[in-house]
Design an enzyme around this catalytic site. Structure first.
Site, mmCIF file in Angstrom:
data_model
loop_
_atom_site.group_PDB
_atom_site.id
_atom_site.type_symbol
_atom_site.label_atom_id
_atom_site.label_comp_id
_atom_site.label_asym_id
_atom_site.label_seq_id
_atom_site.Cartn_x
_atom_site.Cartn_y
_atom_site.Cartn_z
ATOM 1 C CD GLU A 301 43.829 25.270 52.479
ATOM 2 O OE1 GLU A 301 44.279 26.388 52.142
ATOM 3 O OE2 GLU A 301 43.945 24.822 53.628
ATOM 4 N N GLY A 303 40.260 27.617 45.284
ATOM 5 C CA GLY A 303 39.177 28.593 45.397
ATOM 6 C C GLY A 303 38.905 29.223 44.057
ATOM 7 N NE ARG A 304 43.337 33.011 41.385
ATOM 8 C CZ ARG A 304 43.473 34.281 41.692
ATOM 9 N NH1 ARG A 304 42.892 35.199 40.952
ATOM 10 N NH2 ARG A 304 44.212 34.651 42.716
ATOM 11 N NE ARG A 340 41.578 39.038 41.415
ATOM 12 C CZ ARG A 340 41.963 38.537 40.253
ATOM 13 N NH1 ARG A 340 41.235 38.734 39.177
ATOM 14 N NH2 ARG A 340 43.088 37.854 40.168
ATOM 15 C CE1 TYR A 344 44.661 40.385 43.610
ATOM 16 C CE2 TYR A 344 46.568 41.492 44.560
ATOM 17 C CZ TYR A 344 45.393 40.776 44.720
ATOM 18 O OH TYR A 344 44.941 40.451 45.969
ATOM 19 C CB CYS A 371 36.268 60.079 42.059
ATOM 20 S SG CYS A 371 34.598 60.653 41.708
ATOM 21 C CE1 TYR A 401 40.523 35.519 46.875
ATOM 22 C CE2 TYR A 401 40.870 34.388 44.790
ATOM 23 C CZ TYR A 401 40.965 34.421 46.169
ATOM 24 O OH TYR A 401 41.496 33.349 46.840
#
Length: 444
Positions: A301, A303-304, A340, A344, A371, A401
């Protein structure tokens, strides 16, 4: 150490290593991707904007199919999904891995075959499950004990739903604590260690409406070595052997999930997919032979690793502020279109495009317009010392993402997605507008 003068006309091979393969330097500091100048995309569609190189997406799909010719490759739609992306996946022969009724219905209404879709998630709603059954998804991944009876009761009389069990193999892997999902201290799956996975298997086998076809695991994200995947193969094959001994069935499928790491900055490690394929294949054959099992059908699977390197984000500089010994370059996007870095600590490498620059590079922090003090897109990155409002910045490796995790913070509106291929650019997802916000706000 910072480089000398920034020559936007001549990006190095190392710098271009994280850009789509179609990227080419143009005159006056511009770059083209998919044969389309980045300045043209910014002028035509505005900023912020996401550019998606269709050719790069398709090439990465084909790379997986070449590396794993015997496996089933599912694109993880959570990385980024739109109708065009689903269409490209169907044409390239990939299936889809979805996490909600929304992702599922968008794909199916685009024409994607439901039988090539897998639904998973740690907390599927009744709507998610009913949509999956109504549309006829190929498999549903059981993530909790409570899901078993709920799903079985919803299956139409006279039919059966293929399911898998998401197993937690007790393996720590991933680029950040918040994206490690293979250990017992997080919300996903059913543990081998405490017997939850084995108990779920027994319960599923007692449900005539459910057909258990395999085991599933997903170790985390941004994994750059093969070792965690090989350990997962050994542990899941061991569980399959125990299931055969206890219940007399041989499960035909093994889903190793995704999490294949990519480089966000030149020189960073990325997972070697061809090497992964060779080692996983060898480990699977050896482990199954030792356990006396038929080698199961392998499922992956990614994705990224498909979407991420295929995308580029474009921003306009709004302000440059030098204070406290730092230089802040503020752009017209930020954490609403890319949360992100705040979540992260991901580090990107923005680049000036659209004009020549010979000023010495200086370390700057590229910040967003929101802000929040944590609204930072890139820290300590070299940009020309004369960077100024109106400049165009391009950020590679921006396809995964970003828009899928975007928000409506400050009612700024999510950016558009523009596909480029063979010298042409076309709009895939339009910019979110003030009218979109107004139409949803129905009270007074």
């Amino acid at each position: 150490m910072l480089p000398g003068p920034v020559d936007a006309l001549a990006p190095s091979d190392e710098e271009l290593s994280i850009w789509p393969a179609s990227t080419r330097p143009l005159g006056r500091g511009d770059l083209s991707v998919g044969g389309v100048p980045l300045t043209e995309v910014a002028e035509r569609f505005g900023t912020p904007a996401y550019l998606l190189d269709e050719g790069e997406v398709r090439a990465r799909c084909r790379g997986y199919l070449r590396a794993f010719p015997e496996a089933e490759v599912l694109y993880a739609a959570k990385a980024f999904l739109c109708r065009a992306m689903a269409h490209w996946m169907a044409e390239e022969g990939l299936g889809l891995d979805v996490c909600s009724a929304g992702e599922l219905e968008l794909a199916v209404t685009t024409g994607f075959p439901a039988e090539r879709i897998v639904l998973h998630g740690n907390a599927k709603s009744p709507h998610d499950l009913s949509a999956a059954l109504r549309l006829g998804v190929g498999r549903i991944v059981i993530d909790s004990a409570s899901e078993i009876a709920r799903l079985a009761a919803a299956v139409p009389t006279g039919s059966r739903q293929k399911v898998m069990v998401r197993v937690v193999p007790g393996i720590a892997a991933g680029g950040h604590a918040k994206i490690r999902t293979g250990t017992d201290d997080q919300k996903f799956g059913l543990s081998i260690t405490d017997g939850s996975a084995q108990h779920a298997v027994a319960r599923i086998l007692g449900q005539p409406a459910l057909e258990l076809v395999g085991l599933h695991c997903h170790l985390g994200s941004q994994i750059t070595t093969e070792k965690p995947f090989l350990a997962a193969v050994r542990r899941l094959v061991g569980l399959m052997a125990r299931i055969k001994d206890q219940h007399g069935i041989t499960l035909p499928e093994l889903d190793l999930g995704g999490g294949h790491g990519i480089a966000y900055r030149p020189g960073e490690d990325a997972l070697d997919i061809a090497c992964l394929a060779r080692k996983v294949r060898a480990e699977l054959i050896e482990s199954c032979a030792a356990a006396g099992l038929t080698v199961p059908h392998l499922i992956l699977e990614p994705g990224r690793a498909i979407a991420g390197p295929s995308g580029v984000a474009l921003y306009r500089v709004l302000a440059v502020k030098r204070t406290g010994g730092q230089t802040f370059v503020a752009v017209d996007g930020g954490m609403s279109d890319n949360p992100r870095p705040a979540l992260y600590g991901v580090r990107y490498v923005p680049r000036l495009v659209g004009r020549s620059a010979t000023a010495e590079a200086v370390p700057v922090t590229v910040v967003g317009r929101h802000c929040e003090a944590g609204d930072i897109l890139a820290t300590d990155v070299p940009l020309p010392g004369d960077v100024r409002p109106g400049d165009l910045l391009a950020v590679p490796v921006a396809g995964a993402y970003h828009l899928s995790m975007a928000s409506g913070y400050n009612l700024v509106g999510r950016p558009p997605v523009v596909a480029v291929a063979d010298g042409h650019a076309r709009l895939l997802v339009r910019r979110e507008s003030l009218e979109d916000f107004r139409s949803r706000d129905v009270g007074l």
